[in-house]
Write a protein that holds these residues in place. Structure first.
Motif, PDB file in Angstrom:
ATOM      1  N   ALA A  34       0.833  -1.208   0.000  1.00 15.07           N
ATOM      2  CA  ALA A  34       0.000   0.000   0.000  1.00 15.07           C
ATOM      3  C   ALA A  34       0.864   1.253   0.000  1.00 15.07           C
ATOM      4  N   ALA A  35       1.970   1.220   0.735  1.00 13.60           N
ATOM      5  CA  ALA A  35       2.873   2.374   0.774  1.00 13.60           C
ATOM      6  C   ALA A  35       3.494   2.621  -0.590  1.00 13.60           C
ATOM      7  N   VAL A  36       3.893   1.554  -1.263  1.00 12.08           N
ATOM      8  CA  VAL A  36       4.495   1.696  -2.592  1.00 12.08           C
ATOM      9  C   VAL A  36       3.465   2.229  -3.587  1.00 12.08           C
ATOM     10  N   ASP A  41       7.199   7.144  -5.961  1.00 13.11           N
ATOM     11  CA  ASP A  41       8.328   7.996  -6.354  1.00 13.11           C
ATOM     12  C   ASP A  41       8.740   8.991  -5.279  1.00 13.11           C
ATOM     13  N   GLU A  42       8.212   8.816  -4.080  1.00  9.61           N
ATOM     14  CA  GLU A  42       8.625   9.663  -2.962  1.00  9.61           C
ATOM     15  C   GLU A  42       9.811   9.030  -2.245  1.00  9.61           C
ATOM     16  N   ALA A  43      10.521   9.836  -1.493  1.00 10.38           N
ATOM     17  CA  ALA A  43      11.688   9.342  -0.763  1.00 10.38           C
ATOM     18  C   ALA A  43      11.264   8.354   0.314  1.00 10.38           C
ATOM     19  N   CYS A  44      11.911   7.209   0.309  1.00  7.68           N
ATOM     20  CA  CYS A  44      11.670   6.190   1.339  1.00  7.68           C
ATOM     21  C   CYS A  44      12.746   6.268   2.417  1.00  7.68           C
ATOM     22  N   MET A  45      13.981   6.499   2.004  1.00  8.05           N
ATOM     23  CA  MET A  45      15.076   6.593   2.975  1.00  8.05           C
ATOM     24  C   MET A  45      16.218   7.410   2.388  1.00  8.05           C
ATOM     25  N   HIS A  46      17.004   7.974   3.278  1.00 12.09           N
ATOM     26  CA  HIS A  46      18.194   8.723   2.902  1.00 12.09           C
ATOM     27  C   HIS A  46      19.409   8.075   3.577  1.00 12.09           C
ATOM     28  N   ASP A  56      12.376   2.273  -5.652  1.00  9.67           N
ATOM     29  CA  ASP A  56      13.739   1.728  -5.630  1.00  9.67           C
ATOM     30  C   ASP A  56      13.843   0.548  -4.668  1.00  9.67           C
ATOM     31  N   VAL A  57      13.328   0.753  -3.468  1.00 11.27           N
ATOM     32  CA  VAL A  57      13.410  -0.295  -2.445  1.00 11.27           C
ATOM     33  C   VAL A  57      12.575  -1.497  -2.844  1.00 11.27           C
TER      34      VAL A  57
END
Length: 241
Positions: A34-36, A41-46, A56-57
């Motif tokens: 659901a998060a994906v 295309d939002e930032a998941c981690m830095h 990406d993840v």
């Protein structure tokens, strides 16, 4: 009437938080999907100067899930995660869930005797670890445990650009090993391949986390998909008010 019947704590809830929770997801696989879908295309981690999106993840986890299943991982099998706080940690965790496995969280400070105990007690058959930890600890432990597959990674494997000085000074350059499989290499090799969808259920164990062993041998706490998805929703609703 007990305090549980009266529920006095409800008076401390902020506006917008109701007395009951309407569950949206029963498993962490569903939470992640659901998060994906909502934030691909939002930032998941830095990590240092690198940003990984949810897509990406997810793509990396899909590829690794296919690699794990191709190597024989089946529903309920344990995957040990012996890493630092690197991008690889959530990638391996989500891939394990996608493949139907149970993750085993292993403190990267564990030494040989401790690691051997945790691997034996959990029944882990796959171990994902840092290259440095393989050289320092894992290599000597393997003859004593039933781990059939070891996958190694370097802290900089998912970082863009030059290796940060902090990483280079601590662990040096990436090394090639004939004794293990390379995590980044597996993800690249299986990129775009579909893994077999495994239907996990709410009562299934999602991750084993071990107690410290202060008063006895460490014990694996069984965190179910139901436990974790419930907590994830609580936190999401509380902090998005």
């Amino acid at each position: 009437m007990s305090s549980y019947d009266e529920r006095p704590w409800l008076r401390r809830y902020p506006d917008g938080i109701g007395p009951t929770l309407a569950r949206r997801h029963d498993t962490m696989v569903s939470v992640w999907d659901a998060a994906v879908a909502a934030r691909a295309d939002e930032a998941c981690m830095h990590a240092f100067d690198t940003t990984l999106t949810f897509r990406d993840v997810d793509d990396a986890a899909d590829a690794l899930a296919a690699a794990l299943q191709d190597g024989g991982l089946r529903r309920g099998d344990r995957v040990g995660i012996y890493l630092q706080n690197d991008p690889q940690w959530p990638i391996v965790l989500i891939a394990t869930w996608k493949a139907g496995g149970i993750a085993v969280a292993l403190n990267p400070m564990l030494k040989a005797r401790e690691l051997a105990y945790h691997l034996k007690d959990s029944g882990a058959t796959v171990l994902v670890c840092l290259e440095a930890l393989y050289d320092e600890v894992v290599r000597d432990v393997l003859p004593r445990v039933d781990v059939a597959r070891v996958i190694t990674t370097h802290p900089a494997d998912w970082l863009d650009g030059p290796m940060p000085a902090l990483v280079r000074d601590q662990v040096g350059e990436k090394a090639e090993s004939q004794a293990t499989e390379d995590l980044r290499g597996l993800v690249e090799r299986y990129a775009g391949q579909s893994h077999q969808r495994v239907e996990v259920a709410a009562p299934d164990v999602a991750i084993l986390t071990y107690t410290s062993g202060t008063t006895g041998p460490p014990k694996g706490a069984m965190n179910t998909h139901d436990n974790m998805s419930h907590n994830a929703q609580l936190l999401a609703e509380w902090f998005t008010l």
